[in-house]
Design a protein around this motif. Structure first.
Motif, short mmCIF file in Angstrom:
data_model
loop_
_atom_site.label_atom_id
_atom_site.label_comp_id
_atom_site.label_asym_id
_atom_site.label_seq_id
_atom_site.Cartn_x
_atom_site.Cartn_y
_atom_site.Cartn_z
N GLN A 6 0.83 -1.20 0.00
CA GLN A 6 0.00 0.00 0.00
C GLN A 6 0.87 1.26 0.00
O GLN A 6 0.49 2.28 -0.58
CB GLN A 6 -0.93 -0.02 1.21
CG GLN A 6 -1.97 -1.12 1.18
CD GLN A 6 -2.84 -1.06 -0.06
OE1 GLN A 6 -3.58 -0.09 -0.28
NE2 GLN A 6 -2.75 -2.08 -0.90
N VAL A 33 -5.92 3.24 4.01
CA VAL A 33 -5.61 1.93 4.59
C VAL A 33 -4.38 2.02 5.50
O VAL A 33 -4.36 1.47 6.61
CB VAL A 33 -5.38 0.88 3.48
CG1 VAL A 33 -4.87 -0.43 4.08
CG2 VAL A 33 -6.68 0.64 2.71
N THR A 49 -10.05 -0.43 4.30
CA THR A 49 -9.29 -1.57 4.84
C THR A 49 -10.04 -2.87 4.61
O THR A 49 -9.45 -3.89 4.22
CB THR A 49 -9.02 -1.36 6.34
OG1 THR A 49 -8.35 -0.11 6.54
CG2 THR A 49 -8.17 -2.48 6.91
N LEU A 75 -9.59 -3.90 0.98
CA LEU A 75 -8.28 -4.47 0.69
C LEU A 75 -8.24 -5.94 1.09
O LEU A 75 -7.81 -6.81 0.31
CB LEU A 75 -7.18 -3.70 1.43
CG LEU A 75 -5.78 -4.31 1.35
CD1 LEU A 75 -5.27 -4.32 -0.09
CD2 LEU A 75 -4.81 -3.58 2.26
#
Length: 586
Positions: A369, A387, A465, A468
């Protein structure tokens, strides 16, 4: 003392198989970075960590840093190792190419940094803080300051520090008292004392660049009145050379429980010349650029200790002969069986292995990330930043907690020998402990996660988050494991969403539980995803190792989440009802 060996095979599996770096780099336009290049960097980094840095660890702890006639000296070999590090370009890995850096992706640099932390936490700390200082200067300093200082810092010719804490101002920087008085030439005179300054002085480089928080005369009260100043040990000359000594001195170095080879200094600024970084009274925002990077790096310190402890435990468990295994004699030619055949020892080893490999995957997912935030497109960059913000307190808090827990398990595997100096395991416990404290204690990390990243955010960080981790689940091919991971992630999202409705006091009381609950849930998703990927591996040890370690994690470690979850909704009444006097037995 066990010899450190970099976990190259596991790193390669995570990077190439689980994260699919080739596709990741192509998407970001980083086609120059291929599998062969990444592997070569890992191998060379491992060689440096194993052969140069690790052998200094024990002696560095024995000698410690020393303050002699106002100057700090580090243990034998430390400064020379830094010169080797710089000469081979390691210091410049993440630096901007405009200032001599290599602009390597974080997914390449982070594994090397983990190796260095496992090999020698004290030695790594100086370079770690320099990288964070470089980041702050790159993002916030004027062009003139960047042109004067960045090339020297990126190359490693100079190092950097972060000067926040004062005797009366730790977490609460609103109490900060260091003063900055404007000079006629546009610079500032910095006066005050800072404590707990890692590598505030040393014998590695000719110059040290301090980033110092201080107050201007007309500054607003509280944290809104803090500014950031670049204050060098020596003032540079126009040609880049070293000029006169600035009014910066070392008052003392701390006598510490661990990381004894790293000089932790009291720094005195007596009208030292400093230069404003960023806008006046916006210093805390500038410093958080540095601090948040350092928090991730401290998380890597926890991971480094976990791996070093695991390796030491495994080596000892294979060699130590004690009794016969309960399942029957395992090595008839010997007077007793190695303790690795004892179920209780296997449980400790598998706990260390599951945490080491799970946290490594989390760290490298985080690093991926970081790559997206640096090299991606606008919307991708925004999501990656979101994130990173959410995961930072989890990575810092949980991984450093695990550094302490797993290093204590290492001592337990050794039994009485683990408590003895010569085996090296007790040093890991002592070195690990600071990581739970600096760059914001883990209680502060937990409070940041639950109050800022969860409750005050409009849901963006939590949702990004979730997306992801859900994207990793969507890539899975084993239907049963995919369902298990999906249900676990959905439980975590539902719990976090419900928790947001709590009041501020109850949230504060649940903060540490939420950080741990989140960590165990997200590591559960990671483990199921890695085990799914490993089913397709041609390496039998990876295929079986990931499957069995995943099964262990799900059965024996993931249930820890339920205890933390129970406490999330218990409120804080039982905490707040207790008066101060009730703690006093006198």
């Amino acid at each position: 003392m066990p010899q450190y060996h970099a976990p190259i095979k596991d790193m390669q599996f995570i990077l190439h198989d689980w994260l699919n770096l080739s596709a990741h780099y192509q998407k970001l336009g980083l086609e120059d970075f291929d599998k062969d290049l990444v592997n070569e960097i890992l191998l060379q980094g491992a060689k440096f960590a194993e052969e140069i840095i690790a052998p200094l660890n024990r002696e560095g702890d024995e000698q410690g840093a020393k303050l002699i006639d106002g100057n700090v000296t580090t243990p034998d070999g430390f400064a020379e190792a830094h010169k080797d590090y710089v000469a081979n370009g390691w210091n410049a890995m993440l630096g901007n190419a405009d200032f001599g850096g290599q602009d390597l992706p974080n997914t390449v640099a982070v594994p090397v940094h983990e190796m260095l932390n496992s090999a020698n936490l004290s030695w790594r700390l100086t370079g770690m803080l320099s990288e964070s200082a470089i980041l702050a200067i790159t993002k916030h300093a004027s062009t003139a300051l960047q042109n004067t200082y960045l090339s020297k810092l990126v190359s490693g010719e100079w190092t950097g520090t972060m000067c926040l804490t004062e005797p009366h101002a730790g977490t609460d920087l609103s109490l900060l008292g260091t003063k900055a008085i404007p000079n006629e030439d546009g610079s500032f005179s910095i006066t005050g004392s800072k404590i707990f300054i890692s590598s505030g002085d040393h014998d590695w480089t000719d110059n040290i660049i301090h980033l110092v928080l201080a107050r201007l005369p007309d500054a607003p009260v509280g944290v809104k009145g803090i500014s950031l100043f670049l204050t060098p040990k020596f003032l540079p000359l126009s040609d880049g050379g070293i000029g006169q000594r600035n009014a910066v001195t070392v008052g003392s170095i701390e006598k510490k429980m661990g990381i004894k080879a790293s000089p932790t200094c009291v720094m005195n600024f007596d009208g030292a010349q400093g230069f404003l970084v960023g806008e006046a009274n916006n210093g805390l925002a500038c410093m958080f650029t540095m601090m948040n990077d350092a928090r991730f790096q401290v998380g890597l310190q926890g991971l480094g200790i976990v791996e070093a402890s695991y390796q030491g435990s495994l080596e000892y468990a294979r060699d130590r002969l004690q009794s016969r295994a309960p399942q029957g004699i395992q090595e008839p030619s010997k007077k007793a069986d190695p303790i690795i055949h004892q179920p209780d020892v296997l449980k400790m080893l598998l706990t260390q292995k599951a945490i080491a490999e799970g946290c490594r995957a989390l760290a490298l997912l985080y690093a991926q990330q970081m790559d997206v935030e640096r090299f991606g497109k606008d919307q991708e960059k925004h999501k990656a930043k979101s994130v990173i913000s959410f995961l930072t307190p989890i990575v810092k808090g949980f991984m450093t907690d695990m550094g302490s827990e797993m290093s204590n398990l290492g001592i337990q595997v050794y039994g009485g020998h683990g408590y003895i100096r010569e085996w090296g395991m007790e040093q890991l416990v002592r070195d690990a402990r600071i990581a739970q404290l600096y760059e914001g204690t883990n209680g502060i990390q937990a409070l940041d996660l639950i109050s800022r990243k969860l409750a005050r955010d409009k849901g963006t960080m939590l949702e990004d988050t979730f997306e992801l981790f859900n994207s990793k689940i969507e890539q899975m091919t084993n239907a049963d494991m995919q369902t298990q991971a999906s249900e676990l992630l959905a439980e975590w999202l539902a719990t976090a969403t419900e928790l947001k409705q709590q009041n501020a006091v109850d949230l504060a009381g649940a903060a540490y539980d939420f950080m741990n609950y989140s960590a165990y849930c997200l590591l559960g998703v990671i483990w199921l995803s890695m085990a799914d990927t490993a089913e397709h591996s041609d390496i039998e040890s990876i295929k079986l190792g990931k499957a069995n370690t995943c099964a262990f994690y799900i059965k024996r470690l993931l249930p820890r989440k339920d205890g933390f979850k129970t406490n999330l909704f218990n409120g804080a009444d039982d905490l707040m009802v207790v008066s101060d006097a009730e703690f006093d037995y006198q």
